[in-house]
Design an enzyme around this catalytic site. Structure first.
Site, PDB file in Angstrom:
ATOM      1  N   CYS A   2     -48.519  47.026 -33.658  1.00  0.00           N
ATOM      2  CA  CYS A   2     -47.671  47.673 -32.661  1.00  0.00           C
ATOM      3  C   CYS A   2     -48.381  48.927 -32.132  1.00  0.00           C
ATOM      4  CB  CYS A   2     -46.353  48.102 -33.289  1.00  0.00           C
ATOM      5  SG  CYS A   2     -45.493  46.752 -34.077  1.00  0.00           S
ATOM      6  N   ARG A  27     -52.742  45.992 -27.435  1.00  0.00           N
ATOM      7  CA  ARG A  27     -52.465  45.765 -28.855  1.00  0.00           C
ATOM      8  C   ARG A  27     -51.499  44.600 -29.060  1.00  0.00           C
ATOM      9  NH1 ARG A  27     -53.912  50.656 -31.707  1.00  0.00           N
ATOM     10  NH2 ARG A  27     -52.506  50.171 -33.405  1.00  0.00           N
ATOM     11  N   TRP A  70     -45.231  44.341 -31.527  1.00  0.00           N
ATOM     12  CA  TRP A  70     -45.812  43.011 -31.734  1.00  0.00           C
ATOM     13  C   TRP A  70     -45.204  42.579 -33.056  1.00  0.00           C
ATOM     14  CZ3 TRP A  70     -48.936  39.141 -29.914  1.00  0.00           C
ATOM     15  CH2 TRP A  70     -49.495  38.286 -30.848  1.00  0.00           C
ATOM     16  N   ASN A  96     -45.522  51.672 -36.909  1.00  0.00           N
ATOM     17  CA  ASN A  96     -46.545  50.631 -36.821  1.00  0.00           C
ATOM     18  C   ASN A  96     -47.015  50.370 -38.250  1.00  0.00           C
ATOM     19  OD1 ASN A  96     -48.732  48.988 -36.159  1.00  0.00           O
ATOM     20  ND2 ASN A  96     -50.082  50.741 -35.798  1.00  0.00           N
ATOM     21  N   GLY A  97     -46.973  49.128 -38.699  1.00  0.00           N
ATOM     22  CA  GLY A  97     -47.397  48.806 -40.065  1.00  0.00           C
ATOM     23  C   GLY A  97     -46.400  47.882 -40.717  1.00  0.00           C
ATOM     24  N   GLU A 479     -66.435  23.718 -35.186  1.00  0.00           N
ATOM     25  CA  GLU A 479     -65.953  25.022 -34.724  1.00  0.00           C
ATOM     26  C   GLU A 479     -67.127  25.902 -34.278  1.00  0.00           C
ATOM     27  OE1 GLU A 479     -63.268  26.260 -33.809  1.00  0.00           O
ATOM     28  OE2 GLU A 479     -63.524  28.440 -33.963  1.00  0.00           O
ATOM     29  N   LYS A 483     -67.511  27.379 -30.511  1.00  0.00           N
ATOM     30  CA  LYS A 483     -67.686  28.800 -30.159  1.00  0.00           C
ATOM     31  C   LYS A 483     -68.837  28.961 -29.172  1.00  0.00           C
ATOM     32  CE  LYS A 483     -64.794  29.915 -31.082  1.00  0.00           C
ATOM     33  NZ  LYS A 483     -63.538  29.635 -31.572  1.00  0.00           N
ATOM     34  N   GLU A 486     -67.975  27.525 -25.636  1.00  0.00           N
ATOM     35  CA  GLU A 486     -66.998  28.317 -24.890  1.00  0.00           C
ATOM     36  C   GLU A 486     -67.578  29.574 -24.283  1.00  0.00           C
ATOM     37  OE1 GLU A 486     -64.286  28.890 -28.422  1.00  0.00           O
ATOM     38  OE2 GLU A 486     -62.860  28.808 -26.786  1.00  0.00           O
ATOM     39  N   HIS A 502     -76.897   7.728 -37.859  1.00  0.00           N
ATOM     40  CA  HIS A 502     -76.148   6.684 -37.147  1.00  0.00           C
ATOM     41  C   HIS A 502     -76.170   6.904 -35.635  1.00  0.00           C
ATOM     42  CE1 HIS A 502     -74.830   5.087 -40.935  1.00  0.00           C
ATOM     43  NE2 HIS A 502     -74.417   6.290 -41.297  1.00  0.00           N
ATOM     44  N   LYS A 601     -56.271  32.012 -22.499  1.00  0.00           N
ATOM     45  CA  LYS A 601     -55.982  32.280 -23.915  1.00  0.00           C
ATOM     46  C   LYS A 601     -54.855  31.398 -24.425  1.00  0.00           C
ATOM     47  CE  LYS A 601     -56.509  34.408 -27.795  1.00  0.00           C
ATOM     48  NZ  LYS A 601     -57.609  33.808 -28.581  1.00  0.00           N
TER      49      LYS A 601
HETATM   50  C1  F6R Z   1     -61.097  28.129 -29.176  1.00  0.00           C
HETATM   51  C2  F6R Z   1     -59.737  28.402 -28.786  1.00  0.00           C
HETATM   52  C3  F6R Z   1     -58.858  27.259 -28.450  1.00  0.00           C
HETATM   53  C4  F6R Z   1     -57.516  27.404 -29.181  1.00  0.00           C
HETATM   54  C5  F6R Z   1     -56.557  26.292 -28.730  1.00  0.00           C
HETATM   55  C6  F6R Z   1     -55.254  26.347 -29.462  1.00  0.00           C
HETATM   56  O1  F6R Z   1     -61.805  29.296 -29.435  1.00  0.00           O
HETATM   57  O2  F6R Z   1     -59.315  29.526 -28.739  1.00  0.00           O
HETATM   58  O3  F6R Z   1     -59.481  26.054 -28.758  1.00  0.00           O
HETATM   59  O4  F6R Z   1     -57.759  27.349 -30.559  1.00  0.00           O
HETATM   60  O5  F6R Z   1     -56.336  26.391 -27.348  1.00  0.00           O
HETATM   61  O6  F6R Z   1     -54.587  27.540 -29.206  1.00  0.00           O
HETATM   62  P1  F6R Z   1     -53.389  28.016 -30.110  1.00  0.00           P
HETATM   63  O7  F6R Z   1     -53.950  28.306 -31.477  1.00  0.00           O
HETATM   64  O8  F6R Z   1     -52.854  29.227 -29.431  1.00  0.00           O
HETATM   65  O9  F6R Z   1     -52.412  26.891 -30.172  1.00  0.00           O
END
Ligand code: F6R
Length: 606
Positions: A2, A27, A70, A96-97, A479, A483, A486, A502, A601
């Site tokens: 928060c 935040r 938050w 906050n905490g 993963e 990364k 992306e 294979h 996001k």
């Molecule tokens: C990868 C990434 C996305 C999310 C995916 C699911 O770095 O950020 O692949 O992991 O869009 O998002 P959430 O976890 O918000 O359902």
């Protein structure tokens, strides 16, 4: 995470506070609120604009406190928003905490006749101060007596209607700074809302209490000794402060991972009993004893975290697990019976594909669970039970700390379900103890970030990379590759190391390097022979290896080391160098790491 912000001076407090809250929005927020002396207390759900609209133009006073929430305890509702007050509506606090012992305190206060209106841990603070005002000689003493019984973390600002030009501030584990002005002073979680007014900042230390008026600030220790803290002159821009001085949120969030693991674990491990205490699963604990199948659904990184969960839950809880990407689940014909649980993993809690998978599972009568970071999000609300990550808001589009937190949460669920079944006390203890060791092991990887940067820069000229791993680190290959794709827009593919022969081996030549996760674990020898196959085709290999494995240098071209841990927890460590590698690789290629092109996001459309 928060945000708190307070002002005392001679200007219009509500305007200063609203502008300041906007600077704290990074935040994370789901609700906000403001108390101004002589005017009142207003709270609202949603963004700051909603609060601003409610306040209007008549909310004029010169001292006030404010909060951006938050959620961690309780849904993002108006009642749960701060400032919280007491029964007499004379004490107002923002916090906050996390107050870990709030349940005990709340029960005691209720038995003394206090009435609570929120589900938050924070509200106990205002009622405690009210209670202590009955016996203590002044507001200051009532606040410090109240703080002495709190366990957990806090940055607190308290205000008392009988003392309109004074605010009391305290810090324990959550940051608090003072902004020193001319005839006006400020308090906040970080300097970002303050620096447009003054560059003179005092950082409070844990255990400090400050009494702030327009013309003074006095700092005391919890045991009431006056103490001096230096004024620092800040010349950072707001953006730099929000990123803790790091160049990007992605780096800040990776560097924050030791805290993330601690925050996900906090209060949830009963190490001596080898148990995980997961409040969010208690209501379905009996049902969970009878289940024999779990379907995990998620998208992107959350799906890969689910794959790691599959290995953990099958090996240690002895439950059959399948993992599905959210976007496929409802278009198949998932076979669900009364002993099947569907577990959704989602940072945002709003991902449409994961949400629809959960809705479909419910239609088929499944018990649904969630591992969700955003409190009060749709997936959190629509699942029958679950646990929150407590990872704090993640701002970088590429998931880093939330992914780490998801694996940590899955290990807790593995202990929880495993101990309901055949997992021994010794094993439960062993996993719990090792989880607690992870933050300092992550720190030791982060200390090598310069070497990782050099390696990333060395490899940044390649246009194709392969990532391989086996067993617990098979999903980490995916993963790690995700990364890199992306944030650098470079082609990277994850593969099970055993699958190389294979097909993918055909791609290997001196221009197609492989990142091999080859840890000292049960599949080490197998991964080593997969690396040998690559070397025989002139492929370059960058290995992620366990500290002490100097032998691997004779095979791999380059090595990034991580400390040893339990095999099931090793993904929490092995992903860290790969996140940093992707970050530095992308920077070298001038990519926008925090906001990669074409990505959002939170993906709320199918
Ligand atoms: C990868 C990434 C996305 C999310 C995916 C699911 O770095 O950020 O692949 O992991 O869009 O998002 P959430 O976890 O918000 O359902």
């Amino acid at each position: 995470m928060c945000g708190i912000f307070a002002y005392t001076g001679n200007k219009n407090a509500s305007k200063i506070l609203i502008d300041g809250l906007k600077a704290l929005e990074y935040r994370g927020y789901d609700s906000s609120g403001i108390f101004v002396h002589g005017v009142g207390n207003i709270k609202s759900t949603g963004g700051i604009e909603n609060l601003k609209e409610k306040i209007g133009s008549n909310f004029q006073g010169t001292t006030g406190i404010s909060h951006l929430r938050w959620a961690t305890h309780g849904q993002p509702t108006k009642n749960n928003a701060h400032p919280h007050t007491d029964c007499t509506e004379k004490v107002f606090i923002v916090h906050n905490g996390i107050i870990e012992n709030y349940k005990e305190i709340k029960e005691k206060l209720i038995s003394l006749g206090h009435k609570f209106i929120s589900e938050t841990d924070s509200e106990v603070i205002s009622h405690l101060i009210e209670d202590n005002l009955k016996t203590e000689k002044d507001f200051e003493n009532a606040v410090s007596k109240s703080l002495s019984v709190l366990n957990g973390t806090f940055g607190i600002i308290a205000s008392y209607v009988n003392e309109p030009n004074k605010i009391i501030v305290a810090r324990m584990g959550a940051p608090v700074v003072l902004g020193i002005g001319d005839g006006e002073n400020f308090v906040a979680s970080d300097p970002s809302p303050i620096i447009r007014h003054t560059k003179n900042i005092v950082y409070l230390h844990d255990g400090d209490i400050a009494i702030v008026t327009p013309d003074s600030y006095d700092i005391y220790t919890l045991d009431n000794n006056i103490i001096n803290r230096d004024i620092e002159v800040i010349d950072w821009e707001v953006e730099q402060i929000q990123k803790d001085g790091h160049e990007h949120f992605m780096l800040k969030e990776i560097i924050n991972c030791p805290n993330t693991v601690n925050d996900t674990l906090r209060g949830r491990l009963m190490t001596e009993e080898g148990l995980a205490k997961l409040g969010g699963l208690e209501i379905v604990a009996d049902k969970l004893r009878d289940i024999n199948r779990i379907i995990i659904v998620g998208c992107g990184s959350a799906y890969y975290a689910g794959l790691i969960g599959e290995y953990m839950l099958e090996e240690y809880a002895e439950i059959q697990v399948e993992v599905e990407i959210g976007s496929e689940f409802r278009y198949r014909k998932p076979i669900i019976d009364k002993n099947t649980v569907v577990l959704a993993i989602s940072q945002s809690g709003e991902t449409a594909d994961t949400l629809e998978a959960i809705r479909e599972a419910k239609r088929k009568g499944a018990l649904t669970l969630g591992i969700v970071n955003t409190v009060g999000s749709t997936i959190a609300r629509e699942t029958d039970a679950g646990i929150y990550n407590h990872a704090g808001p993640e701002i970088g589009v590429a998931s880093t700390k939330a992914f780490i937190s998801q694996i940590t949460a899955l290990s807790l669920i593995t202990i929880f379900l495993g101990r309901q079944r055949q997992m021994s006390l010794t094993m439960g203890k062993r996993i719990g103890e090792e989880l607690l060791e992870l933050p300092k092991k992550i720190d030791s990887i982060l200390n090598n970030k310069e070497e990782i940067r050099k390696l990333a820069e060395k490899y940044s000229k390649y246009k194709n990379l392969l990532y391989i791993g086996r067993k617990y680190n098979y999903p980490i290959a995916f993963e790690g590759a995700l990364k890199l794709k992306e944030v650098s827009y470079v082609h990277a593919e994850g593969y099970g190391a055993g699958e190389m022969k294979h097909g993918p081996l055909a791609m290997i030549d001196e221009n197609f390097p492989t990142v091999a996760i080859s840890l000292d674990d049960s599949v080490y020898k197998k991964v080593i022979s997969n690396m040998e196959e690559i070397k025989a085709r002139k492929g370059k290999v960058l290995a992620i290896a366990t500290e002490g494995d100097s032998g691997i240098k004779s095979l791999a071209d380059d090595v990034m080391y991580i400390p040893k841990t339990l095999e099931m927890l090793s993904p929490i460590l092995s992903i860290i160098p790969l996140q940093l590698f992707a970050y530095y690789f992308a920077l070298k290629n001038d990519c926008n790491v925090d906001k990669p092109r074409n990505l959002a996001k939170s993906v709320t459309v199918e």
